[in-house]
Scaffold this motif. Structure first.
Motif, PDB file in Angstrom:
ATOM      1  N   PHE A 248      21.333  60.076  41.060  1.00 25.69           N
ATOM      2  CA  PHE A 248      22.416  60.920  41.564  1.00 25.69           C
ATOM      3  C   PHE A 248      23.334  61.399  40.441  1.00 25.69           C
ATOM      4  O   PHE A 248      23.852  62.516  40.483  1.00 25.69           O
ATOM      5  CB  PHE A 248      23.212  60.186  42.640  1.00 25.69           C
ATOM      6  N   GLY A 249      23.534  60.554  39.429  1.00 22.77           N
ATOM      7  CA  GLY A 249      24.350  60.965  38.288  1.00 22.77           C
ATOM      8  C   GLY A 249      23.734  62.124  37.531  1.00 22.77           C
ATOM      9  O   GLY A 249      24.427  63.039  37.089  1.00 22.77           O
ATOM     10  N   SER A 250      22.407  62.098  37.387  1.00 22.47           N
ATOM     11  CA  SER A 250      21.712  63.192  36.698  1.00 22.47           C
ATOM     12  C   SER A 250      21.819  64.490  37.486  1.00 22.47           C
ATOM     13  O   SER A 250      22.076  65.557  36.922  1.00 22.47           O
ATOM     14  CB  SER A 250      20.242  62.839  36.495  1.00 22.47           C
ATOM     15  N   ILE A 251      21.630  64.386  38.784  1.00 19.58           N
ATOM     16  CA  ILE A 251      21.754  65.579  39.629  1.00 19.58           C
ATOM     17  C   ILE A 251      23.171  66.122  39.571  1.00 19.58           C
ATOM     18  O   ILE A 251      23.382  67.334  39.431  1.00 19.58           O
ATOM     19  CB  ILE A 251      21.320  65.259  41.067  1.00 19.58           C
ATOM     20  N   LEU A 252      24.170  65.230  39.652  1.00 19.46           N
ATOM     21  CA  LEU A 252      25.566  65.671  39.540  1.00 19.46           C
ATOM     22  C   LEU A 252      25.837  66.338  38.198  1.00 19.46           C
ATOM     23  O   LEU A 252      26.537  67.339  38.127  1.00 19.46           O
ATOM     24  CB  LEU A 252      26.513  64.486  39.710  1.00 19.46           C
ATOM     25  N   TYR A 253      25.277  65.773  37.132  1.00 19.07           N
ATOM     26  CA  TYR A 253      25.487  66.361  35.814  1.00 19.07           C
ATOM     27  C   TYR A 253      24.942  67.785  35.758  1.00 19.07           C
ATOM     28  O   TYR A 253      25.606  68.697  35.272  1.00 19.07           O
ATOM     29  CB  TYR A 253      24.831  65.510  34.724  1.00 19.07           C
TER      30      TYR A 253
ATOM     31  N   VAL B  12      23.653  65.530  24.912  1.00 18.48           N
ATOM     32  CA  VAL B  12      23.842  65.369  23.469  1.00 18.48           C
ATOM     33  C   VAL B  12      23.876  66.730  22.781  1.00 18.48           C
ATOM     34  O   VAL B  12      24.600  66.919  21.804  1.00 18.48           O
ATOM     35  CB  VAL B  12      22.722  64.478  22.882  1.00 18.48           C
ATOM     36  N   GLN B  13      23.151  67.689  23.314  1.00 18.78           N
ATOM     37  CA  GLN B  13      23.080  69.017  22.709  1.00 18.78           C
ATOM     38  C   GLN B  13      24.275  69.893  23.060  1.00 18.78           C
ATOM     39  O   GLN B  13      24.463  70.935  22.447  1.00 18.78           O
ATOM     40  CB  GLN B  13      21.798  69.710  23.143  1.00 18.78           C
ATOM     41  N   GLN B  14      25.092  69.490  24.012  1.00 13.51           N
ATOM     42  CA  GLN B  14      26.211  70.299  24.472  1.00 13.51           C
ATOM     43  C   GLN B  14      27.514  69.839  23.831  1.00 13.51           C
ATOM     44  O   GLN B  14      27.626  68.729  23.341  1.00 13.51           O
ATOM     45  CB  GLN B  14      26.336  70.222  26.000  1.00 13.51           C
ATOM     46  N   ASN B  15      28.511  70.692  23.869  1.00 13.22           N
ATOM     47  CA  ASN B  15      29.824  70.401  23.313  1.00 13.22           C
ATOM     48  C   ASN B  15      30.799  70.191  24.474  1.00 13.22           C
ATOM     49  O   ASN B  15      31.099  71.117  25.212  1.00 13.22           O
ATOM     50  CB  ASN B  15      30.260  71.581  22.432  1.00 13.22           C
ATOM     51  N   PHE B  16      31.290  68.966  24.635  1.00 11.08           N
ATOM     52  CA  PHE B  16      32.184  68.635  25.733  1.00 11.08           C
ATOM     53  C   PHE B  16      33.610  68.458  25.242  1.00 11.08           C
ATOM     54  O   PHE B  16      33.847  68.132  24.092  1.00 11.08           O
ATOM     55  CB  PHE B  16      31.738  67.338  26.422  1.00 11.08           C
ATOM     56  N   ARG B  17      34.562  68.644  26.146  1.00 11.56           N
ATOM     57  CA  ARG B  17      35.972  68.448  25.839  1.00 11.56           C
ATOM     58  C   ARG B  17      36.340  66.980  25.996  1.00 11.56           C
ATOM     59  O   ARG B  17      35.922  66.331  26.955  1.00 11.56           O
ATOM     60  CB  ARG B  17      36.852  69.257  26.795  1.00 11.56           C
TER      61      ARG B  17
ATOM     62  N   PRO C 209      17.282  61.069  34.286  1.00 17.05           N
ATOM     63  CA  PRO C 209      18.369  60.586  33.419  1.00 17.05           C
ATOM     64  C   PRO C 209      18.117  60.838  31.935  1.00 17.05           C
ATOM     65  O   PRO C 209      19.048  61.177  31.200  1.00 17.05           O
ATOM     66  CB  PRO C 209      18.424  59.085  33.710  1.00 17.05           C
ATOM     67  N   VAL C 210      16.880  60.714  31.509  1.00 18.91           N
ATOM     68  CA  VAL C 210      16.559  60.964  30.099  1.00 18.91           C
ATOM     69  C   VAL C 210      16.815  62.432  29.762  1.00 18.91           C
ATOM     70  O   VAL C 210      17.430  62.752  28.740  1.00 18.91           O
ATOM     71  CB  VAL C 210      15.099  60.558  29.785  1.00 18.91           C
ATOM     72  N   LEU C 211      16.374  63.328  30.625  1.00 22.61           N
ATOM     73  CA  LEU C 211      16.618  64.761  30.401  1.00 22.61           C
ATOM     74  C   LEU C 211      18.112  65.073  30.400  1.00 22.61           C
ATOM     75  O   LEU C 211      18.587  65.869  29.581  1.00 22.61           O
ATOM     76  CB  LEU C 211      15.907  65.594  31.465  1.00 22.61           C
ATOM     77  N   ALA C 212      18.847  64.474  31.313  1.00 22.93           N
ATOM     78  CA  ALA C 212      20.294  64.714  31.379  1.00 22.93           C
ATOM     79  C   ALA C 212      20.982  64.223  30.103  1.00 22.93           C
ATOM     80  O   ALA C 212      21.848  64.917  29.556  1.00 22.93           O
ATOM     81  CB  ALA C 212      20.878  64.030  32.609  1.00 22.93           C
TER      82      ALA C 212
END
Length: 69
Positions: free
Chosen positions: A51-56, A29-34, A21-24
């Protein structure tokens, strides 16, 4: 011997539960999302850490904004 293997498996699982989760979140934070996609992903990762991290990492690329450089 079995106890040692079991201990390694549990330790690895606990490290994954803490690190993924920390890595995700750092990656997000480094990415640009819509729009509100960043907020939605933060909630998914916070409430379903493993599971949320894997999904991300599997599906998150689809929701990023494309920035040609």
């Amino acid at each position: 011997m079995i106890l040692a293997v079991n201990s390694v498996v549990w330790t690895s699982l606990m490290v994954a539960l803490l690190v993924l989760p920390v890595l995700a979140l750092i990656h997000m934070v480094q990415q640009n999302f819509r729009g509100r996609h960043r907020l939605i992903w933060v909630l998914i990762i916070v409430f379903l850490p493993f599971f949320g991290s894997i999904l991300y990492f599997i599906m998150g690329k689809r929701y990023r904004r494309h920035n040609p450089q």
